[in-house]
Scaffold this motif. Sequence first.
Motif, PDB file in Angstrom:
ATOM      1  N   UNK A  26       0.823  -1.210   0.000  1.00 36.18           N
ATOM      2  CA  UNK A  26       0.000   0.000   0.000  1.00 36.18           C
ATOM      3  C   UNK A  26       0.855   1.258   0.000  1.00 36.18           C
ATOM      4  N   UNK A  27       0.199   2.389  -0.182  1.00 33.08           N
ATOM      5  CA  UNK A  27       0.886   3.682  -0.138  1.00 33.08           C
ATOM      6  C   UNK A  27       1.624   3.837   1.191  1.00 33.08           C
ATOM      7  N   UNK A  28       2.866   4.284   1.118  1.00 33.34           N
ATOM      8  CA  UNK A  28       3.672   4.494   2.316  1.00 33.34           C
ATOM      9  C   UNK A  28       4.442   3.277   2.771  1.00 33.34           C
ATOM     10  N   UNK A  29       4.199   2.124   2.140  1.00 39.05           N
ATOM     11  CA  UNK A  29       4.925   0.898   2.487  1.00 39.05           C
ATOM     12  C   UNK A  29       5.911   0.536   1.380  1.00 39.05           C
ATOM     13  N   UNK A  56       4.055   4.753  -3.761  1.00 36.81           N
ATOM     14  CA  UNK A  56       4.443   6.072  -3.291  1.00 36.81           C
ATOM     15  C   UNK A  56       4.935   6.063  -1.861  1.00 36.81           C
ATOM     16  N   UNK A  57       5.929   6.920  -1.566  1.00 34.30           N
ATOM     17  CA  UNK A  57       6.443   7.048  -0.204  1.00 34.30           C
ATOM     18  C   UNK A  57       5.830   8.263   0.476  1.00 34.30           C
ATOM     19  N   UNK A  58       6.100   9.450  -0.054  1.00 41.37           N
ATOM     20  CA  UNK A  58       5.513  10.678   0.494  1.00 41.37           C
ATOM     21  C   UNK A  58       4.699  11.423  -0.554  1.00 41.37           C
ATOM     22  N   UNK A  59       4.785  10.960  -1.808  1.00 42.63           N
ATOM     23  CA  UNK A  59       4.052  11.595  -2.901  1.00 42.63           C
ATOM     24  C   UNK A  59       3.213  10.526  -3.598  1.00 42.63           C
ATOM     25  N   UNK A  60       1.901  10.695  -3.601  1.00 47.88           N
ATOM     26  CA  UNK A  60       1.017   9.718  -4.231  1.00 47.88           C
ATOM     27  C   UNK A  60       1.223   9.705  -5.742  1.00 47.88           C
ATOM     28  N   UNK A  61       0.949   8.551  -6.336  1.00 51.80           N
ATOM     29  CA  UNK A  61       1.019   8.364  -7.789  1.00 51.80           C
ATOM     30  C   UNK A  61       2.441   8.369  -8.335  1.00 51.80           C
ATOM     31  N   UNK A 104      22.561   2.981   8.624  1.00 45.05           N
ATOM     32  CA  UNK A 104      21.109   2.990   8.771  1.00 45.05           C
ATOM     33  C   UNK A 104      20.443   4.199   8.120  1.00 45.05           C
ATOM     34  N   UNK A 105      21.176   4.930   7.309  1.00 42.97           N
ATOM     35  CA  UNK A 105      20.577   6.075   6.625  1.00 42.97           C
ATOM     36  C   UNK A 105      20.682   5.873   5.120  1.00 42.97           C
ATOM     37  N   UNK A 106      19.928   6.681   4.394  1.00 40.56           N
ATOM     38  CA  UNK A 106      19.960   6.531   2.953  1.00 40.56           C
ATOM     39  C   UNK A 106      19.599   7.810   2.236  1.00 40.56           C
ATOM     40  N   UNK A 107      19.528   7.660   0.928  1.00 38.08           N
ATOM     41  CA  UNK A 107      19.179   8.806   0.092  1.00 38.08           C
ATOM     42  C   UNK A 107      18.439   8.280  -1.129  1.00 38.08           C
ATOM     43  N   UNK A 108      17.488   9.074  -1.607  1.00 39.05           N
ATOM     44  CA  UNK A 108      16.757   8.596  -2.764  1.00 39.05           C
ATOM     45  C   UNK A 108      15.767   9.595  -3.300  1.00 39.05           C
ATOM     46  N   UNK A 109      14.719   9.069  -3.929  1.00 38.08           N
ATOM     47  CA  UNK A 109      13.809   9.896  -4.699  1.00 38.08           C
ATOM     48  C   UNK A 109      12.358   9.518  -4.396  1.00 38.08           C
ATOM     49  N   UNK A 110      11.609  10.385  -3.716  1.00 36.32           N
ATOM     50  CA  UNK A 110      10.181  10.119  -3.520  1.00 36.32           C
ATOM     51  C   UNK A 110       9.408  10.162  -4.837  1.00 36.32           C
ATOM     52  N   UNK A 111       9.967  10.854  -5.843  1.00 41.22           N
ATOM     53  CA  UNK A 111       9.327  10.924  -7.166  1.00 41.22           C
ATOM     54  C   UNK A 111      10.292  10.335  -8.198  1.00 41.22           C
TER      55      UNK A 111
END
Length: 324
Positions: A26-29, A56-61, A104-111
């Motif tokens: 689901x969204x956020x998972x 989606x993580x923090x941005x839907x679609x 335990x940290x990371x970097x990436x792209x919500x979109x």
Amino acid sequence: MPGFGTICQMPSFQWKIQNFWNLNVNYGNFIESPQFTLIGEKGMLEKFVFKLYPKGSTVADWVGLYLILVDGTKCTVSFKLSILDKYEKLFQVCKDYHRIFHSKTGYGFPKFVEINKLKSHKEIVLPNGTLTILVELNGVKNKPKDPTMCLVVDLEKLTSNEDFSDVEIHCKDIRLKCHKAILASRSSVFQAMFTNPCKENQTGIVNINDMEPEVLQDLITFMYSCKVKKLKENVADLFIAADMYMMESLKDMCTTYMVKNLTNENAISYLNLADGHNSKMLREAAMNYIVENINDFMERPELKNVSQELVIEIMKKALNPTKN
């Protein structure tokens, strides 16, 4: 969380996610890739994973994608994330990034990529429902390659390199360029052929007409790389070919597979095969399987193809199980 999908180590890294549209997320998972190891600063081993948010993580679609340092010290990574289409061309490219990672940290792209964009290009971008994500890394070295595996890979390349071949194998409608040194080192039959003044040694052509081309190709591939592409489909024929060319390692591989995959449908044929090609391990396993399931075999038509001696042995073991 166990890793989802497969990680393939190439010049960079690929994450292949099968059945992407059917992921129960689901969204956020997110789903998490298997871990992969890189060598960071001062030779320390750094373990990374990808986290993918299909809904989606923090941005839907939008599909979100993150690179996470899960086990290791502080390290600096330059990376670029992309999607590969079915032609292994870049479909979605994020520009190069240079980031400092802490444990335990990371970097990436919500979109990372728009979901509707994937849907509209699904035939190209998700062949058979599989999404392939490519990460190209700089600034952190890949895990050192296993020298044994490097040798296997290099030898396997010889099967498609005709530059130094000195023998040609003909089998029905195929022609395989090979190397006498490789064939002779893997099979005592080929060794005898190439060290005696026989026709094959003089002409550089070996005619093999008693096996199917597909089986021969698997046999030759195994000689170079210890790999078999279609073991399940060709195991019985490969077993016979391995025995014919005195390749014990291939015969052992086939034997192990057959022993582990005995069924009511193949046990009798495997027993005949083992009896005719002197495989004690397979003969014993097939015999025991039949005896343990004797009621299922009494009416099987294949039983009439078993020699009288084997039938007597089966019945003795079935009637006197304590003596087995």
